[in-house]
Design a protein around this motif. Structure first.
Motif, short mmCIF file in Angstrom:
data_model
loop_
_atom_site.label_atom_id
_atom_site.label_comp_id
_atom_site.label_asym_id
_atom_site.label_seq_id
_atom_site.Cartn_x
_atom_site.Cartn_y
_atom_site.Cartn_z
N UNK A 37 -13.19 28.55 24.65
CA UNK A 37 -13.31 29.06 25.96
C UNK A 37 -11.76 29.90 26.26
N UNK A 38 -10.76 29.18 25.83
CA UNK A 38 -9.43 29.93 25.88
C UNK A 38 -9.41 31.30 25.20
N UNK A 39 -9.90 31.23 23.95
CA UNK A 39 -9.69 32.44 23.12
C UNK A 39 -10.59 33.47 23.72
N UNK A 40 -11.70 33.19 24.12
CA UNK A 40 -12.81 34.16 24.71
C UNK A 40 -12.12 34.68 25.92
N UNK A 41 -11.36 33.78 26.83
CA UNK A 41 -11.19 34.44 28.09
C UNK A 41 -9.86 35.36 28.15
N UNK A 42 -8.85 35.30 26.91
CA UNK A 42 -7.73 36.02 26.73
C UNK A 42 -7.98 37.31 25.76
N UNK A 43 -8.84 36.81 24.81
CA UNK A 43 -9.12 37.64 23.75
C UNK A 43 -10.22 38.73 24.02
N UNK A 44 -11.10 38.34 24.66
CA UNK A 44 -12.38 39.04 25.40
C UNK A 44 -13.59 38.32 24.41
N UNK A 45 -14.76 38.39 25.01
CA UNK A 45 -16.08 37.76 24.35
C UNK A 45 -16.69 39.11 24.06
N UNK A 46 -17.41 39.15 22.83
CA UNK A 46 -17.44 38.10 21.82
C UNK A 46 -16.05 37.74 21.04
N UNK A 47 -16.15 36.77 20.26
CA UNK A 47 -15.00 36.69 19.24
C UNK A 47 -15.56 37.21 17.94
N UNK A 48 -14.68 37.93 17.28
CA UNK A 48 -15.23 38.69 16.08
C UNK A 48 -14.29 38.51 14.83
N UNK A 49 -14.50 38.25 13.71
CA UNK A 49 -13.77 37.97 12.45
C UNK A 49 -12.91 39.23 12.29
N UNK A 50 -13.46 40.50 12.87
CA UNK A 50 -12.60 41.78 12.66
C UNK A 50 -11.29 41.74 13.56
N UNK A 51 -11.30 41.08 14.48
CA UNK A 51 -10.24 40.90 15.58
C UNK A 51 -9.51 39.60 15.55
N UNK A 52 -9.81 38.69 14.55
CA UNK A 52 -9.26 37.37 14.19
C UNK A 52 -7.73 37.29 14.26
N UNK A 53 -7.06 38.23 13.94
CA UNK A 53 -5.62 38.09 13.74
C UNK A 53 -5.00 38.29 15.30
N UNK A 54 -5.56 38.65 16.02
CA UNK A 54 -5.38 38.56 17.49
C UNK A 54 -5.15 37.30 18.14
N UNK A 55 -6.15 36.21 17.63
CA UNK A 55 -6.20 35.15 18.22
C UNK A 55 -5.66 34.21 17.49
#
Length: 94
Positions: A37-55
């Protein structure tokens, strides 16, 4: 868009695996859900492997804090670099 739920489920399962046994299974699941939930609220939904570095920074911080809340900061040496490595593993970045 259909691939995002399996990625999220993989992250959740990896986090649960790390904490199951250190905490009760229910606590590990609760923490994993909180982290997602914390990742999705700050990094955006949906979580994707392509953007994993930002998480990585946020997940590393959450994993580090959870580990220290279990053991206490003076009892278990869990350095921030190890938390970052675990976050990368959870996110499939290893």
């Amino acid at each position: 868009m259909g691939n995002t739920k399996p990625y999220e489920d993989r992250i959740r399962a990896s986090i649960i695996e790390q904490f199951d046994g250190l905490e009760t299974r229910d606590e590990a699941i609760r923490f994993a859900n909180y982290a997602i939930t914390a990742l999705k609220s700050t990094a955006g939904d949906p979580l994707t492997l392509d953007n994993a570095e930002q998480y990585v920074p946020l997940l590393a911080q959450l994993v580090h804090q959870e580990t220290h809340s279990i053991y206490g900061s003076g009892v278990f040496d869990y350095p921030k670099w190890k938390a970052a490595a675990d976050a990368r593993r959870h996110l499939g970045q290893n």
